[in-house]
Motif scaffolding. Sequence first.
Motif, mmCIF file in Angstrom:
data_model
loop_
_atom_site.group_PDB
_atom_site.id
_atom_site.type_symbol
_atom_site.label_atom_id
_atom_site.label_comp_id
_atom_site.label_asym_id
_atom_site.label_seq_id
_atom_site.Cartn_x
_atom_site.Cartn_y
_atom_site.Cartn_z
ATOM 1 N N PRO A 4 0.805 -1.182 -0.104
ATOM 2 C CA PRO A 4 0.018 0.162 0.011
ATOM 3 C C PRO A 4 0.983 1.178 0.069
ATOM 4 O O PRO A 4 1.884 1.063 0.409
ATOM 5 N N GLU A 5 0.287 2.370 -0.638
ATOM 6 C CA GLU A 5 1.181 3.613 -0.825
ATOM 7 C C GLU A 5 1.100 4.263 0.422
ATOM 8 O O GLU A 5 0.027 4.184 1.334
ATOM 9 N N GLU A 6 2.091 4.837 0.872
ATOM 10 C CA GLU A 6 2.227 5.668 2.285
ATOM 11 C C GLU A 6 1.766 7.035 1.909
ATOM 12 O O GLU A 6 2.307 7.756 0.874
ATOM 13 N N PHE A 7 0.905 7.384 2.717
ATOM 14 C CA PHE A 7 0.401 8.994 2.686
ATOM 15 C C PHE A 7 1.212 9.697 3.902
ATOM 16 O O PHE A 7 1.527 9.364 4.977
ATOM 17 N N GLU A 8 1.845 11.091 3.621
ATOM 18 C CA GLU A 8 2.069 11.928 4.499
ATOM 19 C C GLU A 8 1.651 13.319 4.533
ATOM 20 O O GLU A 8 1.149 13.619 3.513
ATOM 21 N N GLU A 9 1.799 14.049 5.520
ATOM 22 C CA GLU A 9 1.089 15.554 5.336
ATOM 23 C C GLU A 9 2.569 16.373 5.638
ATOM 24 O O GLU A 9 3.401 16.012 6.512
ATOM 25 N N LEU A 10 2.566 17.292 4.901
ATOM 26 C CA LEU A 10 3.790 18.266 5.136
ATOM 27 C C LEU A 10 3.401 19.481 5.771
ATOM 28 O O LEU A 10 2.187 20.170 5.423
ATOM 29 N N SER A 11 4.035 19.986 6.556
ATOM 30 C CA SER A 11 3.960 21.312 7.268
ATOM 31 C C SER A 11 3.991 22.397 6.185
ATOM 32 O O SER A 11 4.964 22.197 5.330
ATOM 33 N N PRO A 12 3.469 23.704 6.445
ATOM 34 C CA PRO A 12 3.801 24.503 5.460
ATOM 35 C C PRO A 12 5.496 25.062 5.148
ATOM 36 O O PRO A 12 5.710 25.150 4.110
ATOM 37 N N SER A 13 6.160 24.852 6.402
ATOM 38 C CA SER A 13 7.416 25.247 6.503
ATOM 39 C C SER A 13 8.175 24.068 5.691
ATOM 40 O O SER A 13 8.878 24.463 4.550
ATOM 41 N N GLY A 98 9.045 32.598 13.059
ATOM 42 C CA GLY A 98 9.429 31.167 13.178
ATOM 43 C C GLY A 98 8.216 30.259 12.664
ATOM 44 O O GLY A 98 8.317 28.850 12.880
ATOM 45 N N ARG A 99 7.025 30.840 11.998
ATOM 46 C CA ARG A 99 6.032 29.890 11.915
ATOM 47 C C ARG A 99 5.480 30.510 10.485
ATOM 48 O O ARG A 99 5.070 31.511 10.379
ATOM 49 N N VAL A 100 5.792 29.567 9.338
ATOM 50 C CA VAL A 100 5.197 29.928 8.099
ATOM 51 C C VAL A 100 3.823 30.215 7.858
ATOM 52 O O VAL A 100 3.110 29.226 8.529
ATOM 53 N N GLN A 110 -3.542 47.442 1.174
ATOM 54 C CA GLN A 110 -2.230 46.958 0.362
ATOM 55 C C GLN A 110 -0.967 46.789 1.240
ATOM 56 O O GLN A 110 -0.896 47.724 2.204
ATOM 57 N N SER A 111 -0.099 45.921 0.925
ATOM 58 C CA SER A 111 0.960 45.757 1.675
ATOM 59 C C SER A 111 1.876 45.000 0.727
ATOM 60 O O SER A 111 1.611 44.463 -0.304
ATOM 61 N N ARG A 112 3.340 45.176 0.912
ATOM 62 C CA ARG A 112 4.152 44.327 0.044
ATOM 63 C C ARG A 112 4.100 42.930 0.444
ATOM 64 O O ARG A 112 4.054 42.132 -0.577
ATOM 65 N N GLY A 113 4.086 42.660 1.599
ATOM 66 C CA GLY A 113 3.933 41.181 2.091
ATOM 67 C C GLY A 113 2.375 40.784 1.847
ATOM 68 O O GLY A 113 1.578 41.447 2.070
ATOM 69 N N LEU A 114 2.256 39.479 1.356
ATOM 70 C CA LEU A 114 0.706 39.079 1.154
ATOM 71 C C LEU A 114 0.641 37.630 1.831
ATOM 72 O O LEU A 114 -0.238 37.365 2.239
ATOM 73 N N PHE A 115 1.567 37.040 1.646
ATOM 74 C CA PHE A 115 1.582 35.604 2.108
ATOM 75 C C PHE A 115 1.961 35.203 3.561
ATOM 76 O O PHE A 115 1.756 34.006 3.846
ATOM 77 N N GLY A 116 2.737 35.805 4.120
ATOM 78 C CA GLY A 116 3.238 35.309 5.568
ATOM 79 C C GLY A 116 4.225 34.367 5.364
ATOM 80 O O GLY A 116 4.518 33.509 5.931
ATOM 81 N N LEU A 117 5.117 34.834 4.417
ATOM 82 C CA LEU A 117 6.131 33.688 3.854
ATOM 83 C C LEU A 117 7.589 34.412 3.896
ATOM 84 O O LEU A 117 8.536 33.789 4.210
ATOM 85 N N GLY A 118 7.589 35.668 3.064
ATOM 86 C CA GLY A 118 8.797 36.048 2.592
ATOM 87 C C GLY A 118 9.697 36.176 3.686
ATOM 88 O O GLY A 118 10.952 35.510 3.426
ATOM 89 N N GLY A 119 9.818 36.912 4.408
ATOM 90 C CA GLY A 119 10.736 37.018 5.598
ATOM 91 C C GLY A 119 11.294 35.574 6.216
ATOM 92 O O GLY A 119 12.450 35.192 6.290
ATOM 93 N N ASN A 158 6.829 23.331 11.566
ATOM 94 C CA ASN A 158 6.486 24.597 11.279
ATOM 95 C C ASN A 158 6.322 25.499 12.793
ATOM 96 O O ASN A 158 5.158 26.051 13.026
ATOM 97 N N THR A 159 7.180 25.067 13.538
ATOM 98 C CA THR A 159 7.122 26.057 15.108
ATOM 99 C C THR A 159 8.498 26.683 15.249
ATOM 100 O O THR A 159 9.471 26.212 14.846
ATOM 101 N N PRO A 160 8.325 27.888 16.050
ATOM 102 C CA PRO A 160 9.546 28.503 16.359
ATOM 103 C C PRO A 160 10.281 27.668 17.289
ATOM 104 O O PRO A 160 9.587 27.139 18.261
ATOM 105 N N ARG A 161 11.653 27.565 17.078
ATOM 106 C CA ARG A 161 12.585 26.928 18.343
ATOM 107 C C ARG A 161 13.273 28.001 19.104
ATOM 108 O O ARG A 161 14.286 28.618 18.446
ATOM 109 N N ILE A 162 13.094 28.269 20.059
ATOM 110 C CA ILE A 162 13.606 29.317 20.909
ATOM 111 C C ILE A 162 14.926 28.968 21.503
ATOM 112 O O ILE A 162 14.608 28.046 22.403
ATOM 113 N N LEU A 163 15.970 29.363 21.412
ATOM 114 C CA LEU A 163 17.349 29.005 21.805
ATOM 115 C C LEU A 163 17.956 29.777 22.896
ATOM 116 O O LEU A 163 18.328 29.414 23.803
#
Length: 404
Positions: A4-13, A98-100, A110-119, A158-163
């Motif tokens: 059987p095929e294996e299924f996985e889920e990816l986090s946004p990061s 730390g969270r995409v 209007q803003s330059r950022g739209l996706f919560g991703l770039g930085g 997809n979580t921040p890891r604070i050191l």
Amino acid sequence: MRVPEEFEELSPSEFFWRHKDLAGFTNPMRAIYGTIRELVENSLDAAEVHEIPLKLHLKVTRLEEEQKGEEGRQETLHLHIEDNAGGISREKIPNAFGRVLVSSKYRLRQSRGLFGLGGKMALIYGQSMTHEPFTIRSSVGKRNPIVEYTMMVDIEKNTPRILKRRRLQNPGGWRGTVIDLTTRGDWAHAKQKVVEYLTNTAIAAPYASIFFEDPDGAQYRFEPVTTDMPKPPTETRPHPSGLDVESLKRLATATKTTNLPTFLCRQFQRIGPVTAKKLLQFAGMHPRKDPHKLTREELIQLTNSMNSFTDFKAPEASCLSPVGAKQLEAGMRKQLKPAFVTTLARKPSSYSGFPFIVEAGVAYGGEIQPNTSGKIPIIRFANKIPLLLDEGSDVVRKVVDAVN
Ligand code: ADP
Ligand code: MG
């Protein structure tokens, strides 16, 4: 026997780390250029939303000499970027960096950022290439402390890891954000793009003071020529004509009113009692319906009617924050030092329920170098962001080429 095929889920990061190219991180040149662009744009957004004339300091340092691998030329670089814009409150920092897909910009304005991703993409890229943590230092000013986080992103979760987390005294009431990160890229090829990007940014943001130091010790200063900031955008309600069924269903579920015309007037721009009545007549719907009780068929019917109804006024343009003809002219004069310049901002138009404004300027003579290629040079912007790549496929290029 079939396994059987294996299924996985990816986090946004994880997804964006695997598909860096979707965020523009396609090769070592674009990676370092994209990193700088994303971080500068976050500072510009923060400055404009709070109407703070931006002071930006960007420093790129070379940590490790050039290597030639499969990916081509690469070097390890340290990036330091500091702004005096709004800052970020301390409890928001871990997720903002730390969270995409976390953003303060998922709004109709209007803003330059739209996706919560770039930085974050820039930080994840740097982390995955060097395995070094990054540091965010920020304060929202006044009596608030300065908080410094040394962090990494747990890409799988997809979580921040604070050191490390430090609180610093802030007697002077400093406000702003400082980011330090280690990354890799092809500086030799990116350099000219970065300088061009900052030069063009200075045209569209003539209020900004930008100081850039490159790894070879060269310094670039872009001085402000105005203190006038673009009018910050105001958040608007959706315009009815670009709507889909899902959006209508969400609004109809969330509304407090049980009256369809009131619902339409409250949730949408450009609908008042008279238009609501006309629209419902057009849709063949009884005005005394409760929006919560609309059936699937009725939701589809109302959406279709809203999309085809032609009596709405054009969308409000207050959610836009254009450069402004005067500012654009100031920016062009400052950076291009031409003999002649003229600029124009058109009236707002709209497409599919979203407003837009076209702004343009023409300059010639003075310090503008006569061009040898036979083509008229174009400096393109979308959403106030300089566009340096893929000019050949831009309709603007085609239009300008068609001009004698
Ligand atoms: P986006 O810009 O698309 O929202 P980012 O990952 O680039 O996504 O940034 C996430 C959030 O972090 C932004 O929405 C903003 O609220 C905050 N942020 C990032 N950089 C800065 C900055 N220099 N000053 C203030 N806020 C910032
Ligand atoms: Mg951003």
